[in-house]
Design a protein around this motif. Sequence first.
Motif, PDB file in Angstrom:
ATOM      1  N   UNK A   1       0.858  -1.185   0.000  1.00  0.00           N
ATOM      2  CA  UNK A   1       0.000   0.000   0.000  1.00  0.00           C
ATOM      3  C   UNK A   1       0.887   1.225   0.000  1.00  0.00           C
ATOM      4  N   UNK A   2       0.659   2.127  -0.930  1.00  0.00           N
ATOM      5  CA  UNK A   2       1.426   3.350  -1.038  1.00  0.00           C
ATOM      6  C   UNK A   2       0.672   4.466  -0.348  1.00  0.00           C
ATOM      7  N   UNK A   3       1.380   5.276   0.433  1.00  0.00           N
ATOM      8  CA  UNK A   3       0.784   6.404   1.106  1.00  0.00           C
ATOM      9  C   UNK A   3       1.220   7.679   0.410  1.00  0.00           C
TER      10      UNK A   3
ATOM     11  N   UNK B   1     -11.086  14.330 -13.381  1.00  0.00           N
ATOM     12  CA  UNK B   1     -11.616  15.300 -12.424  1.00  0.00           C
ATOM     13  C   UNK B   1     -11.342  14.840 -10.996  1.00  0.00           C
ATOM     14  N   UNK B   2     -11.532  13.559 -10.762  1.00  0.00           N
ATOM     15  CA  UNK B   2     -11.263  13.013  -9.418  1.00  0.00           C
ATOM     16  C   UNK B   2      -9.784  13.116  -9.075  1.00  0.00           C
ATOM     17  N   UNK B   3      -8.916  12.821 -10.042  1.00  0.00           N
ATOM     18  CA  UNK B   3      -7.471  12.919  -9.814  1.00  0.00           C
ATOM     19  C   UNK B   3      -7.069  14.365  -9.504  1.00  0.00           C
ATOM     20  N   UNK B   4      -7.590  15.296 -10.284  1.00  0.00           N
ATOM     21  CA  UNK B   4      -7.257  16.705 -10.067  1.00  0.00           C
ATOM     22  C   UNK B   4      -7.713  17.167  -8.683  1.00  0.00           C
ATOM     23  N   UNK B   5      -8.951  16.835  -8.316  1.00  0.00           N
ATOM     24  CA  UNK B   5      -9.461  17.243  -7.006  1.00  0.00           C
ATOM     25  C   UNK B   5      -8.594  16.679  -5.883  1.00  0.00           C
TER      26      UNK B   5
ATOM     27  N   UNK C   1      -0.512  -0.935 -15.414  1.00  0.00           N
ATOM     28  CA  UNK C   1      -0.067  -0.910 -14.021  1.00  0.00           C
ATOM     29  C   UNK C   1      -0.238   0.469 -13.394  1.00  0.00           C
ATOM     30  N   UNK C   2      -0.191   1.518 -14.198  1.00  0.00           N
ATOM     31  CA  UNK C   2      -0.358   2.873 -13.677  1.00  0.00           C
ATOM     32  C   UNK C   2      -1.794   3.087 -13.195  1.00  0.00           C
ATOM     33  N   UNK C   3      -2.711   2.369 -13.791  1.00  0.00           N
ATOM     34  CA  UNK C   3      -4.111   2.480 -13.375  1.00  0.00           C
ATOM     35  C   UNK C   3      -4.265   2.117 -11.902  1.00  0.00           C
ATOM     36  N   UNK C   4      -3.576   1.080 -11.473  1.00  0.00           N
ATOM     37  CA  UNK C   4      -3.642   0.669 -10.062  1.00  0.00           C
ATOM     38  C   UNK C   4      -3.020   1.735  -9.153  1.00  0.00           C
TER      39      UNK C   4
ATOM     40  N   UNK D   1      -3.952   6.257  -5.368  1.00  0.00           N
ATOM     41  CA  UNK D   1      -3.858   7.670  -5.080  1.00  0.00           C
ATOM     42  C   UNK D   1      -5.228   8.257  -4.720  1.00  0.00           C
ATOM     43  N   UNK D   2      -6.271   7.753  -5.349  1.00  0.00           N
ATOM     44  CA  UNK D   2      -7.620   8.278  -5.106  1.00  0.00           C
ATOM     45  C   UNK D   2      -8.217   7.807  -3.790  1.00  0.00           C
ATOM     46  N   UNK D   3      -7.641   6.787  -3.193  1.00  0.00           N
ATOM     47  CA  UNK D   3      -8.153   6.295  -1.905  1.00  0.00           C
ATOM     48  C   UNK D   3      -7.707   7.226  -0.795  1.00  0.00           C
TER      49      UNK D   3
END
Length: 76
Positions: free
Chosen positions: A3-5, A25-29, A65-68, A73-75
Amino acid sequence: ISKTTFAAHKRGMSGYPAKIEHVGDRLRRRRLDLGLTQRQLAKQLNVGYSTISRWELAIVAPYGTVREKARAFLEP
């Protein structure tokens, strides 16, 4: 699976998407909430900063793999 923090100092930044319509939009926010620049996020995800821009503009979406990494990041 590890898990990456993601963490950063929050700063007063504008540019939040008015409406959440796509993953960019979610990534930017989330990036703005954490006070990260596109370059800082790109470094954390090990992608080029222009990739972050293309995601946020909905030109392309994260894949492979970048999708994961983007999902992590969104979590909160």
